[in-house]
Enzyme design. Structure first.
Site, PDB file in Angstrom:
ATOM      1  CG  ASP A 218      -2.184   0.875   0.945  1.00 29.07           C
ATOM      2  OD1 ASP A 218      -2.100   1.785   0.100  1.00 29.07           O
ATOM      3  OD2 ASP A 218      -3.224   0.656   1.590  1.00 29.07           O
TER       4      ASP A 218
HETATM    5  C1  NOJ Z   1      -4.037   3.984   0.173  1.00 24.09           C
HETATM    6  C2  NOJ Z   1      -5.201   3.041   0.221  1.00 24.09           C
HETATM    7  O1  NOJ Z   1      -5.177   2.309   1.419  1.00 24.09           O
HETATM    8  C3  NOJ Z   1      -5.247   2.062  -0.936  1.00 24.09           C
HETATM    9  O2  NOJ Z   1      -6.479   1.390  -0.891  1.00 24.09           O
HETATM   10  C4  NOJ Z   1      -5.026   2.759  -2.237  1.00 24.09           C
HETATM   11  O3  NOJ Z   1      -5.104   1.831  -3.293  1.00 24.09           O
HETATM   12  C5  NOJ Z   1      -3.681   3.448  -2.211  1.00 24.09           C
HETATM   13  N1  NOJ Z   1      -3.666   4.432  -1.135  1.00 24.09           N
HETATM   14  C6  NOJ Z   1      -3.355   4.132  -3.546  1.00 24.09           C
HETATM   15  O4  NOJ Z   1      -4.189   5.202  -3.760  1.00 24.09           O
END
Ligand code: NOJ
Length: 770
Positions: A293
């Protein structure tokens, strides 16, 4: 390459959000690239630094922390070494510009893989995932995600960070809205449908994107429902509940997996070898790649798991994480670790290979650029709006409908009051992931009702007092983020807005009251301790009902809310979640009977946040709640939900009968057939969701009181009857035994129920023999 101070993930989100406002532009012609190389040949030509660059996803917008970490701007890194991926590049023109840098200027001309959160639509925004799960219609969900895939791919995005399949049993957790609710069986069906929708049979097709199932794994079990908080999940619950939708996505061929932010049993998911190696690759044979993530590799330091960036890169890589999303930690440290002999070149090659293979499979070497000339036509395809409108109609859940208040008959009504802080909302109907749609594309509920009734019915609008979070979201502090708080009001302004709203309701034949949560109240970093209708909405609801006129409560929200009073006093309640661009039209279709509601709840609806976590598939315990002398685990409230998992009404009614199990006794390993008759006993056509539940009466472990093991949404004409068939095979009957530490089907007695929700009464049974 410099090291840098620990930071939390917020700066990345903040800067990422800046990208939201840039509009999509159209101007250049397609340019064709090289022919596809062989991944291993390519690998043999790469330097160590070029390999590490393929393991890095770079931010597509300026992030000072990244630059500080890596010692150069992301674009310069692409020029020098190439890049595995770039995320959140806001326009197609910009995507093509980045791609030219990679293809024209980097030594090996390896194209970039562009990633974005296309969660429930790119330009055409469909209902939020929890809404789509409420349809219990995987085919519809697959269709919606294939539109999303086509739009995104045309815009230059080849990789979406979806589906999110985290099981959520606690409505305080803000991200419940992004998933399919509490149940592993429904969650698996929705995971499969979304992967197929995004990827099709093969994501190399020019109108598909590669999916990324997330957040691996256990994010939805955050302590107290607090976003990012630790999850403590015993192994049996991991296998039987939390991992199941991920397995379904892997079986459906998902190309990539995203590791989660939180600590799982004290080991952060992004450094968790059990998850990424033992489960994903060893047990499931996953052959794609895992991305972290955003900033999660660097966050291993923040967790107190890694000593510094060097340790974070080493721990994430050794745990099986291929790609570092935007933290620059791999780019800063991995090459040195190879030179020091701590990581072998063979391991690096094994991590890079699936990334190169993905790019080849996507056809990026032949067609690296997006065709900007095609974009407008694809984004504005009229059939996409119709698919979105149907998705709304199929997703809403009718929770209450006293005296058949709904559907409204527009020939009998002279005036309608459309009242409430979300009645005229547009961007708030999209939820958190609507950044790529355009202003003016979303139909508010007020507009949908106006368009439906035309001039024949007077429609009056009153907003009522504004609603806001008590503690602001960090997403909102960024200029140009398309979702906003409603402005602060003085007490006097709020009082006046309240009085106007009540007066508007008083003067109308019927009031449609639109309440719930603005988009910033659900989603990432949007957990809450109370589920009450916030900001004076409850008082407004009670005052409007006190006018004595009929009231329909239309909920716009990302999670169940506390509506106990409404559930007793309001004529009709319609749950619409965040319905997307076509929200107003689809909801008006339902309100006026041009479509019949058939959605069912994918979560148990709590009476109070104090009941959480709450889920129907708990074990029986020493004192089951159906005992005559012990009906609640609390002395001040029922411990049962207000509405059970699977619940949903229609404008017609259904009866279930004739539940048959093919054999009273069968051998472990064999399959049984179950059938049930469902009849439409009302006077109009409608849909119901036939649900099949089982319970294993004894075994090597206590088994849940009920578990969903089959469902089918059916449409029946008035008076029509249909027999629905299900198969219960080893897949449905097995569970992961905490005693035997493996999957088992046990020779025991089983109950079966079929009906419209998880309290279904129609019962059968069978016995499995050794
Ligand atoms: C943080 C989020 O938790 C995740 O779901 C997302 O895909 C990423 N950022 C990228 O935007």
């Amino acid at each position: 390459m410099k090291s840098c101070r620990p930071r939390d993930g917020r700066s990345l989100f903040a800067i990422r959000s800046l990208a939201f406002f840039v509009v999509i532009q159209i101007c250049s012609l397609p340019l064709w690239g090289q022919s596809s190389p062989n991944a291993r040949d390519l690998l043999s030509k790469m330097t160590l630094e070029e390999k590490v660059a393929q393991l890095s996803q770079l931010p597509g917008f300026p992030v000072p922390d990244f630059i500080q970490q890596v010692g150069m701007k992301p674009e310069d890194m692409v020029r020098k070494y190439g890049a595995g991926s770039v995320l959140w590049v806001p326009t197609t023109k910009e995507i093509n510009r980045w791609q030219h840098i990679a293809v024209d200027e980097s030594r090996l001309h390896i194209p970039i893989l562009f990633g974005l959160d296309v969660i429930h639509g790119y330009h055409t925004i469909f209902p939020a995932p929890i809404a789509m799960a409420s349809s219990w219609d995987p085919k519809m969900v697959e269709g919606a995600q294939s539109v999303a895939a086509k739009e995104a791919r045309t815009a230059g995005i080849q990789w979406t960070f979806g589906p999110m399949v985290d099981i959520a049993r606690d409505a305080r957790w803000g991200r419940m809205v992004e998933g399919a609710g509490e149940d592993p069986y429904l969650g698996s069906a929705m995971a499969r449908a979304q992967v197929l929708g995004f990827q099709g049979a093969d994501f190399s097709a020019p109108d598909r994107v590669m999916a990324c199932v997330k957040h691996f794994a256990g994010y939805g079990a955050a302590d107290g429902g607090r976003d990012y908080d630790s999850s403590y999940i015993p192994e049996e619950a991991m296998w039987n509940v939390y991992l199941r939708p991920f397995k379904a996505a892997v079986d459906a061929g998902v190309g990539s997996v995203m590791s989660a932010y939180m600590d799982l049993n004290d080991v952060p998911a992004t450094g968790n070898r059990w998850l990424m190696h033992d489960v994903l690759r060893e047990a499931w044979g996953f052959k794609g790649f895992v991305v972290s993530d955003a900033s999660a590799v660097h966050s291993l330091i923040v967790h107190g798991y890694a000593r510094d960036g060097d340790d974070a890169a080493y721990k994430a890589f050794s745990a099986g994480l291929n790609m570092d999303m935007a933290s620059g930690t791999y780019a800063a440290f991995l090459a040195a670790q190879v030179k020091q002999g701590r990581i072998s070149m063979k391991e690096i090659d094994a991590a890079v290979l699936p990334i190169l293979e993905t790019k080849i499979r996507l056809g990026l070497f032949e067609h690296p650029y997006a065709d900007e000339g095609k974009l407008e036509q694809v984004l504005n395809a009229p059939e996409s709006l119709q698919i979105a409108r149907t998705a709304v109609q199929r997703s809403v859940v009718l929770l209450r409908n006293e005296k058949n208040l709904l559907p409204l008959d527009k020939t009998q009504i002279k005036s309608i009051a459309v009242v409430g802080p979300l009645a005229d909302a547009e961007s708030d109907l999209l939820g958190m992931w609507g950044a790529m749609t355009r202003p003016g594309k979303t139909v508010s509920i007020l507009q949908g009702i106006r368009d439906k009734v035309g001039d024949a019915v007077k429609v009056e609008f009153a907003h009522g007092p504004n609603i806001r979070r008590d503690i602001p979201s960090f997403f909102e502090n960024i200029p140009f983020v398309p979702i906003k708080e409603q402005p602060k009001q003085t007490e006097e302004e709020a009082r006046k807005a309240f009085d106007d709203a009540v007066a508007t309701a008083k003067n109308a034949d019927v009031t449609v009251l639109v309440m719930g949560e603005i988009a910033l109240m659900s989603g990432e970093a949007a957990s809450r301790s109370s589920l009450k209708l916030s900001g004076g909405q409850e008082a407004l609801l009670e005052a409007v009902v006190a006018t004595g006129r009929p009231v329909i409560l239309v909920l716009v929200n990302g999670r169940p809310l506390e509506i106990n009073w409404a559930a007793e006093h309001v004529g009709a309640i319609l749950e619409t979640w965040y319905p997307g661009n076509q929200g107003g039209n689809g909801i008006a279709d339902i309100l006026f009977g041009d479509a019949t509601p058939g959605g069912h709840l994918p979560v148990s609806w709590p009476r109070s946040s104090a009941q959480l976590p709450l889920y129907y598939n708990h074990t029986r315990t020493h004192a089951p709640e159906d005992a005559p002398n012990f009906t609640s685990r609390y002395w001040d409230i029922s411990s049962k939900p207000l509405y059970p998992f699977g619940y949903g009404l229609s404008y017609t009614s259904f009866a279930f009968d004739n539940l048959k199990v093919s054999q009273a006794e069968a051998k472990v390993g064999s399959s049984l057939q179950v059938s049930v008759d469902v009849a439409n006993t009302g006077s109009r056509a409608g849909d119901t969701v036939v649900q099949l539940y089982i319970h294993q009466r004894a075994g090597s472990a206590s088994r849940p009181v009920r578990e969903l093991k089959g469902f089918q949404r059916v449409n029946l004409a008035a008076g029509a009857k249909q027999t629905i068939h299900f198969t219960l095979g080893p897949e449905e009957l097995q569970f992961w035994s905490p005693v035997k530490k493996t999957w088992v089907v046990e020779p025991e007695q089983f109950d079966v129920w079929a009906g419209e929700d998880s309290t279904a009464k129609l019962h059968g049974e069978f016995h499995l023999t050794p």
